[in-house]
Design an enzyme around this catalytic site. Sequence first.
Site, PDB file in Angstrom:
ATOM      1  N   LEU A 271      36.938  29.235  52.547  1.00 30.20           N
ATOM      2  CA  LEU A 271      37.387  30.383  53.522  1.00 30.20           C
ATOM      3  C   LEU A 271      35.583  29.954  54.699  1.00 30.20           C
ATOM      4  O   LEU A 271      34.571  30.304  53.745  1.00 30.20           O
ATOM      5  CB  LEU A 271      37.230  31.448  53.690  1.00 30.20           C
ATOM      6  CG  LEU A 271      37.152  32.478  54.495  1.00 30.20           C
ATOM      7  CD1 LEU A 271      38.129  33.437  54.194  1.00 30.20           C
ATOM      8  CD2 LEU A 271      35.731  33.916  54.504  1.00 30.20           C
TER       9      LEU A 271
ATOM     10  N   ASP B 292      31.041  33.765  59.305  1.00 28.83           N
ATOM     11  CA  ASP B 292      29.744  34.441  60.326  1.00 28.83           C
ATOM     12  C   ASP B 292      29.216  32.716  59.986  1.00 28.83           C
ATOM     13  O   ASP B 292      28.947  31.869  58.998  1.00 28.83           O
ATOM     14  CB  ASP B 292      29.209  34.644  59.863  1.00 28.83           C
ATOM     15  CG  ASP B 292      29.057  36.005  60.377  1.00 28.83           C
ATOM     16  OD1 ASP B 292      30.844  36.659  59.985  1.00 28.83           O
ATOM     17  OD2 ASP B 292      28.762  37.312  59.644  1.00 28.83           O
TER      18      ASP B 292
ATOM     19  N   GLU C 281      27.837  45.012  63.295  1.00 28.41           N
ATOM     20  CA  GLU C 281      27.179  43.541  62.795  1.00 28.41           C
ATOM     21  C   GLU C 281      27.335  42.825  62.919  1.00 28.41           C
ATOM     22  O   GLU C 281      27.216  42.925  64.875  1.00 28.41           O
ATOM     23  CB  GLU C 281      29.106  42.980  61.534  1.00 28.41           C
ATOM     24  CG  GLU C 281      29.585  44.174  60.980  1.00 28.41           C
ATOM     25  CD  GLU C 281      29.632  43.623  59.634  1.00 28.41           C
ATOM     26  OE1 GLU C 281      31.237  43.072  60.123  1.00 28.41           O
ATOM     27  OE2 GLU C 281      30.008  43.516  58.455  1.00 28.41           O
TER      28      GLU C 281
ATOM     29  N   GLN D 285      29.206  31.057  56.461  1.00 27.89           N
ATOM     30  CA  GLN D 285      29.234  31.516  55.433  1.00 27.89           C
ATOM     31  C   GLN D 285      30.472  30.455  55.194  1.00 27.89           C
ATOM     32  O   GLN D 285      31.210  31.081  55.529  1.00 27.89           O
ATOM     33  CB  GLN D 285      29.444  33.205  55.809  1.00 27.89           C
ATOM     34  CG  GLN D 285      28.559  33.616  56.274  1.00 27.89           C
ATOM     35  CD  GLN D 285      28.016  34.307  55.189  1.00 27.89           C
ATOM     36  OE1 GLN D 285      28.394  34.997  53.993  1.00 27.89           O
ATOM     37  NE2 GLN D 285      26.319  34.060  54.634  1.00 27.89           N
TER      38      GLN D 285
ATOM     39  N   ARG E  98      22.753  44.879  57.402  1.00 27.78           N
ATOM     40  CA  ARG E  98      23.232  43.465  57.328  1.00 27.78           C
ATOM     41  C   ARG E  98      22.395  42.799  58.350  1.00 27.78           C
ATOM     42  O   ARG E  98      22.258  42.955  59.589  1.00 27.78           O
ATOM     43  CB  ARG E  98      24.250  42.944  56.184  1.00 27.78           C
ATOM     44  CG  ARG E  98      25.489  43.627  56.893  1.00 27.78           C
ATOM     45  CD  ARG E  98      26.892  43.454  55.897  1.00 27.78           C
ATOM     46  NE  ARG E  98      27.873  43.550  57.021  1.00 27.78           N
ATOM     47  CZ  ARG E  98      28.579  44.903  56.705  1.00 27.78           C
ATOM     48  NH1 ARG E  98      27.736  45.503  55.318  1.00 27.78           N
ATOM     49  NH2 ARG E  98      29.377  45.342  57.265  1.00 27.78           N
ATOM     50  N   ASP E  99      22.551  41.022  58.273  1.00 24.72           N
ATOM     51  CA  ASP E  99      22.715  39.821  59.169  1.00 24.72           C
ATOM     52  C   ASP E  99      21.176  40.178  60.352  1.00 24.72           C
ATOM     53  O   ASP E  99      21.818  40.576  62.099  1.00 24.72           O
ATOM     54  CB  ASP E  99      24.351  40.561  60.073  1.00 24.72           C
ATOM     55  CG  ASP E  99      24.746  40.475  59.329  1.00 24.72           C
ATOM     56  OD1 ASP E  99      25.636  40.506  59.040  1.00 24.72           O
ATOM     57  OD2 ASP E  99      26.193  41.150  60.288  1.00 24.72           O
TER      58      ASP E  99
END
Lengths: 499, 499
Positions: free
Chosen positions: A44, A47, A222, A63, A166-167
Site C-alpha cells: 500500500l 500520503d 490531517e 508512505q 501528526r503530519d
Amino acid sequence: MEWTREQRYLPYNKWDAETLLKLQAQADNSSYQLNYHIRPSSGLLNDPNGFSYYNNHWHVFYQSYPFGAVHGLKSWVHLESCDLVHWQNKGLALGADTKYDSHGAYSGSATVIDDKLFLMYTGNVRDQNWQRISYQNGATMDKNGIVTKLAAPLIYAPAHVTEHFRDPQLLKHRDAYYVLLGAQDKTTLSGKVAVFKSKDLKNWEDLGYLDFSPETMGYMIECPNLVFIDDKPVLIFCPQGLDKNVANYDNIYPNMYVVGNKLKFDAARMETKQTAPINLDDGFDVYATQAFNAPDGKAYAISWVGLPDMTYPTDEEGWANCFSQVKELSLDEQNRLVQRPVPAMADLRQAGQVVKAEKAINGRQILVDNASRSYELKLTIPKGQAGTLHLVANQDLSESLQLKFATGDAAQLVVDRAHSGIQFASDYGFTRQIDLTANEDLELDIFVDNSLFEIFVNGGLKVLTGRFFGSQANNQIAIQGTTKEELAFRGTYWRIDHI
Amino acid sequence: MEWTREQRYLPYNKWDAETLLKLQAQADNSSYQLNYHIRPSSGLLNDPNGFSYYNNHWHVFYQSYPFGAVHGLKSWVHLESCDLVHWQNKGLALGADTKYDSHGAYSGSATVIDDKLFLMYTGNVRDQNWQRISYQNGATMDKNGIVTKLAAPLIYAPAHVTEHFRDPQLLKHRDAYYVLLGAQDKTTLSGKVAVFKSKDLKNWEDLGYLDFSPETMGYMIECPNLVFIDDKPVLIFCPQGLDKNVANYDNIYPNMYVVGNKLKFDAARMETKQTAPINLDDGFDVYATQAFNAPDGKAYAISWVGLPDMTYPTDEEGWANCFSQVKELSLDEQNRLVQRPVPAMADLRQAGQVVKAEKAINGRQILVDNASRSYELKLTIPKGQAGTLHLVANQDLSESLQLKFATGDAAQLVVDRAHSGIQFASDYGFTRQIDLTANEDLELDIFVDNSLFEIFVNGGLKVLTGRFFGSQANNQIAIQGTTKEELAFRGTYWRIDHI
C-alpha cells in the site's frame, strides 16, 4: 486474507524475502498498473511525504506498507527526479525502528537545512494498552541518500491535543522555523492546525492553533500544508468529518484549500476573505495532498490518489493506490487556485493525432480506435453543445468512463465511472459533477494512465481525479451526441508510453 | 562478509524482507548505478535468459541472486519492453523451488509455443554429497505473466557428459524442436555443444555434439546460441579454457562466434569456412551473450556485462553487473558479424551538441565540459591522425577512460581503463586493443552509462564493452593530441537521461 493487528505491525525483518519478491512481482504484473505515475513497488502507498528540492533533484517519498493493501507498519520510500515527471525509485529511506516510531514512520515533510535534507515526521507509537502516542521526529538525509535519525523527538504532543497529532510541515520563514501539524483539540474534539516555532530546531514554542476560519473543521485535520503563491498564503488540508453545510464534498473525507490574504505566523493567524474551504479536486480519490514552495518560489503539489478507510479492486493483488501527477499551483485574478501539469509532462507525448467530432447527432463517433491505455487528450468543446465523451470504452460503449458535458445555458461537466469497470466505493456515488459558466467554450486536458484519470478543466481551474478498473480490451475513445444539434470540436490525442 | 555455502543456498523464504528492502535501496542509491541499461534490483545479475518476442512485447530475464554480489541460489527475473530499450521490471518469474531445480533455476531460453512463452532452463541440483545434477526443465509463462513449471525434466544428462551440462537454447526449426546445450564431454573433458531433437517436446533424440570446428573448445562451453542471419547459421558461445593459440582473448573467459555456411541440424554439423572462433566483443566484460531470431527474422543479442569468477567494486554495495544494450546482428559482405544499436536507442538522445577538435597539437582541448554521466558520443576521426580521447575525465585528465586512436599507417584503437577510477580485474590487464585498417577514417559510436561504456567501431564491425568505476565529479570529455600534426574531427554529443 484477514489481517490481524499482529500481522499488520509485524516488523519487516519478521517477513520473509520470498513473500516480498512475490508481492513485488504481483504488483509489477498487475493489469491495472500505472505507466507514468508513482505507484508502490508492492503493498500500500498512501500520503506523499517530504516533497522537496535538494541536491539538484526533486524528491518525494511515499508512505509505504510493503506487505499488502492494508494500513500496517508504515515507512517512507524515496523517489528522485530531474523534471517532476520521470522518477527514480530509491527504495526504503525511513523505517519504523526506534522507540519513537515503533509503530510507524508516519507522514511528514522535508526542508533543506545546512546542506542536508531535513525530514520531519510523525513517529507513531502504541503503548502496552494499544494507546497511541504521536512524536514529531527529525532525521537528515545526505547527498548519498543516507538517513540518520535524531536521537529524540523534536516536539511532543501538548496537553491540549488528543493522540491525533501528526503530519508536520516544517517551514523556514524569515529567520525562524515553523511547523504546522494536523491535530484534534482535546476539549472540543475538533480538527485544528497546530503551530510551533523554533529558532534552533531544538526549543519549540507552541503558538496555539492556526486561526483561519470561524467554522469548525470537522473532528480532525490531517496533512496541513502551507504554500505561498504571489505572496498569498494558501492552506491545503484534509478536514475529516467536515460538516457538509460548511463546504460540500462527495468523498469519504475531503481535501480542501483556503486562500489567505496575509499570514501572521507568530500570531498563528491567516486572514482570508474566503468564507469556506474549497475542494482541491472535484473527482473521487484525491487526498493528503502535499505542496511546497520550490527554491524558485513556485508552488507544486502532489496527491495521494486513494482515500483512507476505502478498499480498491487491486487490494486482492496485494497492492493499492498511486500518486497524482505533480501540479504547478497559481492563483487567478479572482484568487481561485489553478492547478496545471508541469512542463515536462509534455515530454511524455508520443506522436500527436488530431481528433475531431463532426455531426455526431444522437449517434456515436469514434475519435480514436485502438487507443493506448495511457494517453493525454486535449480538447476544446465549443459553447452550446452537449454530449458524452467515452474514454477507455468497449465497442458498443456499454463499458466506458463517461464525461457528460453541456456547454449551453445549463453548463456542467459530469464524470461517471459507474460503467468504467469493476464497481467500488459505491457508498459515495459513481458520479462527480462541476458547474461551468454558461455558454462558454470548455477546455479539457485529460490524462489517462491505465487505471487513473486526471481531468484538467479550463486551464486547471478545476481538476477531477479518479481511479477506474476496466478491461484491458477497452481501448476506444468515442463521442456520443445527446442533443438535436451538431456536435463539433477538435483536439489532440497523444499516446504516452511507460516511463 | 564471508559467504558460506549454506548462506548462498539459503531459500529465499529464510531471508528476511527488511534485509532485501535495504539491499534494494542500497543498489538504487549506488553512485555507480546504471541509468539506461538493465541492472539488478539488488544482488547479483548474470546471464540473460529467455530473450524473446511474445504477446506484442520483447522479453528478457536475468539470472538473479538477490541477496548479495555472489553466485548463490539463482532465479529468473523478468523484464518486458516495447522497443528493446525501455524495459519494465516484472520481478521474480522462476524460482528454485522444486526437486529438479532445488539449487538454482539456471540459464535457458524462451520460445513461443501454442500461445504461451515456453521457458527451457537448467535446474541445478546438488545431492547430499554436493554432487551437481543438471536437469533441463520446462515451464510456460502466460500473457498475465503466470509461470507454470512442467512436472518433470525434458532432458536428463546423457552418459557421455559430465555434470557440466546446461544453458539450453530451444529452437523451432522446420517441423521439429532442437535444443543446443553447453556441455563437457566426460571422456575428453572438453567443451562441447550437445544437440537434441524432438517432435513433441516429450521424446528427445540425442544427436550428439555439434561439429563446427576441428579445434578443441577448451574444457567447457557455456551459453551456446544459434541464430540465422541472411540464412547463414551463426553460433555464439563461451568456450571456457580455450587455448589462446586457437583464438586469442584477454578476459578470464571468452565469448566468441563462428559464422557458418550451412547447418545440417539432424547431422549436428555446421559447415564453416571460419578457421577459428572470433571474439564477439573486444572489451573487458562481455559474457554469456544470448541471441535469437525475432518473428521478422532479424537477429538480436544481449549480453551479461560481467564475468564469472571476478569481483567488481560494487560487490561491497551488495549488487553487481548489468546487461549490455540490445544489438541488432547482421553480416557484412565478408561474413563478419556486425553489431548495431537498435533504432529506439536514438530515442534516448537529448539535445544534441556538436563537438569538434581543432589544432589540439600536443595539447588538450575540452570537447564537452560538464558532461552528463550518461551519453552517446558519435565521432568520425579522419585518417592520418593520432591522439587520445578522454571520457569521464577530471580537470587535468589524470583520471579518465582513455581511447587512444591512430588512423595512419599503424592504425589501431586502444581502450585503457587503468586511470578511469577504482582498479579491478588487474590480472587481466587494463587495456584492450583492436587493429584498424591503415589510413581509413575511424567511426566511433560511444555509449557511456555512469559505470559502463560500449564503443561501436566502424558501424559495429567491432564492439568494445566494459565497466569502470570513477568519481561522480569526473564529467569532462577531452581530446589530447599526440602527434605533431593538427587534430581535426567532428561529432555529436547527446545527453541521455534515466529511463
